[in-house]
Design a protein around this motif. Structure first.
Motif, mmCIF file in Angstrom:
data_model
loop_
_atom_site.group_PDB
_atom_site.id
_atom_site.type_symbol
_atom_site.label_atom_id
_atom_site.label_comp_id
_atom_site.label_asym_id
_atom_site.label_seq_id
_atom_site.Cartn_x
_atom_site.Cartn_y
_atom_site.Cartn_z
ATOM 1 N N SER A 1 0.837 -1.198 0.000
ATOM 2 C CA SER A 1 0.000 0.000 0.000
ATOM 3 C C SER A 1 0.872 1.248 0.000
ATOM 4 O O SER A 1 2.069 1.198 0.304
ATOM 5 C CB SER A 1 -0.918 0.002 1.220
ATOM 6 O OG SER A 1 -0.139 0.175 2.386
ATOM 7 N N ILE A 2 0.272 2.366 -0.324
ATOM 8 C CA ILE A 2 0.997 3.635 -0.351
ATOM 9 C C ILE A 2 1.466 3.988 1.054
ATOM 10 O O ILE A 2 2.596 4.455 1.238
ATOM 11 C CB ILE A 2 0.095 4.746 -0.934
ATOM 12 C CG1 ILE A 2 -0.197 4.430 -2.396
ATOM 13 C CG2 ILE A 2 0.748 6.095 -0.795
ATOM 14 C CD1 ILE A 2 -1.189 5.366 -3.032
ATOM 15 N N MET A 3 0.635 3.737 2.057
ATOM 16 C CA MET A 3 1.019 4.050 3.434
ATOM 17 C C MET A 3 2.237 3.220 3.866
ATOM 18 O O MET A 3 3.117 3.724 4.553
ATOM 19 C CB MET A 3 -0.149 3.810 4.397
ATOM 20 C CG MET A 3 -1.301 4.772 4.215
ATOM 21 S SD MET A 3 -0.843 6.488 4.449
ATOM 22 C CE MET A 3 -0.496 6.492 6.181
ATOM 23 N N LYS A 4 2.294 1.961 3.463
ATOM 24 C CA LYS A 4 3.436 1.122 3.814
ATOM 25 C C LYS A 4 4.701 1.658 3.149
ATOM 26 O O LYS A 4 5.772 1.696 3.774
ATOM 27 C CB LYS A 4 3.181 -0.322 3.406
ATOM 28 C CG LYS A 4 4.297 -1.258 3.789
ATOM 29 C CD LYS A 4 4.010 -2.690 3.410
ATOM 30 C CE LYS A 4 5.196 -3.562 3.787
ATOM 31 N NZ LYS A 4 5.013 -4.929 3.323
ATOM 32 N N ASN A 5 4.581 2.083 1.903
ATOM 33 C CA ASN A 5 5.739 2.638 1.215
ATOM 34 C C ASN A 5 6.226 3.921 1.889
ATOM 35 O O ASN A 5 7.428 4.129 2.027
ATOM 36 C CB ASN A 5 5.409 2.913 -0.253
ATOM 37 C CG ASN A 5 5.263 1.634 -1.058
ATOM 38 O OD1 ASN A 5 5.791 0.590 -0.673
ATOM 39 N ND2 ASN A 5 4.539 1.716 -2.161
ATOM 40 N N PHE B 1 5.758 4.739 5.075
ATOM 41 C CA PHE B 1 6.316 4.350 6.374
ATOM 42 C C PHE B 1 7.733 3.798 6.217
ATOM 43 O O PHE B 1 8.653 4.168 6.944
ATOM 44 C CB PHE B 1 5.396 3.326 7.040
ATOM 45 C CG PHE B 1 5.905 2.826 8.349
ATOM 46 C CD1 PHE B 1 5.850 3.636 9.464
ATOM 47 C CD2 PHE B 1 6.449 1.553 8.468
ATOM 48 C CE1 PHE B 1 6.319 3.181 10.692
ATOM 49 C CE2 PHE B 1 6.915 1.101 9.680
ATOM 50 C CZ PHE B 1 6.851 1.920 10.796
ATOM 51 N N GLU B 2 7.929 2.911 5.247
ATOM 52 C CA GLU B 2 9.262 2.351 5.020
ATOM 53 C C GLU B 2 10.251 3.416 4.588
ATOM 54 O O GLU B 2 11.424 3.402 4.976
ATOM 55 C CB GLU B 2 9.200 1.231 3.983
ATOM 56 C CG GLU B 2 8.578 -0.043 4.507
ATOM 57 C CD GLU B 2 8.480 -1.127 3.437
ATOM 58 O OE1 GLU B 2 8.835 -0.854 2.267
ATOM 59 O OE2 GLU B 2 8.052 -2.231 3.785
ATOM 60 N N GLY B 3 9.786 4.383 3.808
ATOM 61 C CA GLY B 3 10.670 5.474 3.383
ATOM 62 C C GLY B 3 11.104 6.339 4.544
ATOM 63 O O GLY B 3 12.269 6.732 4.636
ATOM 64 N N VAL B 4 10.181 6.632 5.459
ATOM 65 C CA VAL B 4 10.521 7.449 6.627
ATOM 66 C C VAL B 4 11.465 6.691 7.546
ATOM 67 O O VAL B 4 12.463 7.241 8.034
ATOM 68 C CB VAL B 4 9.236 7.889 7.378
ATOM 69 C CG1 VAL B 4 9.566 8.509 8.715
ATOM 70 C CG2 VAL B 4 8.437 8.854 6.527
ATOM 71 N N ILE C 1 12.279 3.944 17.520
ATOM 72 C CA ILE C 1 11.069 4.531 16.920
ATOM 73 C C ILE C 1 10.037 3.440 16.646
ATOM 74 O O ILE C 1 8.836 3.615 16.921
ATOM 75 C CB ILE C 1 11.422 5.293 15.618
ATOM 76 C CG1 ILE C 1 12.293 6.513 15.924
ATOM 77 C CG2 ILE C 1 10.171 5.697 14.863
ATOM 78 C CD1 ILE C 1 11.585 7.592 16.704
ATOM 79 N N LEU C 2 10.456 2.319 16.114
ATOM 80 C CA LEU C 2 9.521 1.213 15.860
ATOM 81 C C LEU C 2 8.926 0.696 17.166
ATOM 82 O O LEU C 2 7.738 0.369 17.229
ATOM 83 C CB LEU C 2 10.229 0.084 15.103
ATOM 84 C CG LEU C 2 10.609 0.402 13.651
ATOM 85 C CD1 LEU C 2 11.410 -0.749 13.057
ATOM 86 C CD2 LEU C 2 9.363 0.663 12.832
ATOM 87 N N CYS C 3 9.754 0.634 18.231
ATOM 88 C CA CYS C 3 9.237 0.194 19.534
ATOM 89 C C CYS C 3 8.204 1.176 20.079
ATOM 90 O O CYS C 3 7.182 0.758 20.640
ATOM 91 C CB CYS C 3 10.385 0.018 20.524
ATOM 92 S SG CYS C 3 11.440 -1.398 20.153
ATOM 93 N N LEU C 4 8.450 2.471 19.915
ATOM 94 C CA LEU C 4 7.475 3.472 20.363
ATOM 95 C C LEU C 4 6.162 3.365 19.589
ATOM 96 O O LEU C 4 5.076 3.485 20.171
ATOM 97 C CB LEU C 4 8.051 4.881 20.219
ATOM 98 C CG LEU C 4 9.068 5.306 21.273
ATOM 99 C CD1 LEU C 4 9.643 6.665 20.913
ATOM 100 C CD2 LEU C 4 8.409 5.359 22.630
ATOM 101 N N ILE C 5 6.236 3.127 18.302
ATOM 102 C CA ILE C 5 5.013 2.988 17.504
ATOM 103 C C ILE C 5 4.223 1.762 17.946
ATOM 104 O O ILE C 5 2.996 1.816 18.117
ATOM 105 C CB ILE C 5 5.373 2.925 16.002
ATOM 106 C CG1 ILE C 5 5.908 4.283 15.546
ATOM 107 C CG2 ILE C 5 4.162 2.516 15.171
ATOM 108 C CD1 ILE C 5 6.462 4.296 14.143
#
Length: 138
Positions: A9-13, A15-18, A30-34
């Protein structure tokens, strides 16, 4: 051309880019905080559902507000305007200084015996001329 893998999905792309933009030492915290925020959101929603279910099963009486105070959107507290005591008659029918001066009732002109002029039947100068024969019906 189908590779057998679902399209990202666009959102996954995004998220991965950020995440890939962040340095390596910052990606894991950051991943643990999310993940922590998602888990806390689930816990809060479950607790809210349980509280609503308990409240529906055993309703508690609501305490009345104290007699001298109040609260809510309509309670102005110290910002309320001072209460005004009416000094005299008021309202839509009270004319105050614009009321006409009281006059003595004028003596009505003498009406012929048996005929009373007044009310809705009295038209004065606007009355149609009398018909010959005394028939007043239209």
């Amino acid at each position: 051309m189908d590779t057998g893998q679902p399209q990202a999905s666009i959102m996954k792309n995004i998220f991965e880019g950020v995440v890939s933009f962040l340095p390596d030492w910052l990606q894991i915290p950051i991943l643990c905080l999310i993940v922590l925020l998602v888990v806390l959101g689930w816990i809060a929603s479950i607790r809210g559902k349980l509280a609503r279910r308990r409240a529906a099963r055993s309703p508690q009486p609501v305490a009345a507000p104290p007699a001298g105070g109040g609260s809510g959107a309509d309670f102005l507290g110290p910002y309320a305007p001072p209460a005004q005591q009416p000094a005299g008659p008021s309202g839509a029918d009270f004319l105050g200084p614009y009321a006409p001066a009281a006059q003595q009732p004028a003596q009505p002109p003498a009406a012929p015996a048996g005929q009373q002029q007044g009310g809705a039947a009295f038209l004065g100068s606007y009355a149609p001329p009398a018909r010959p024969g005394g028939d007043d019906r239209a």
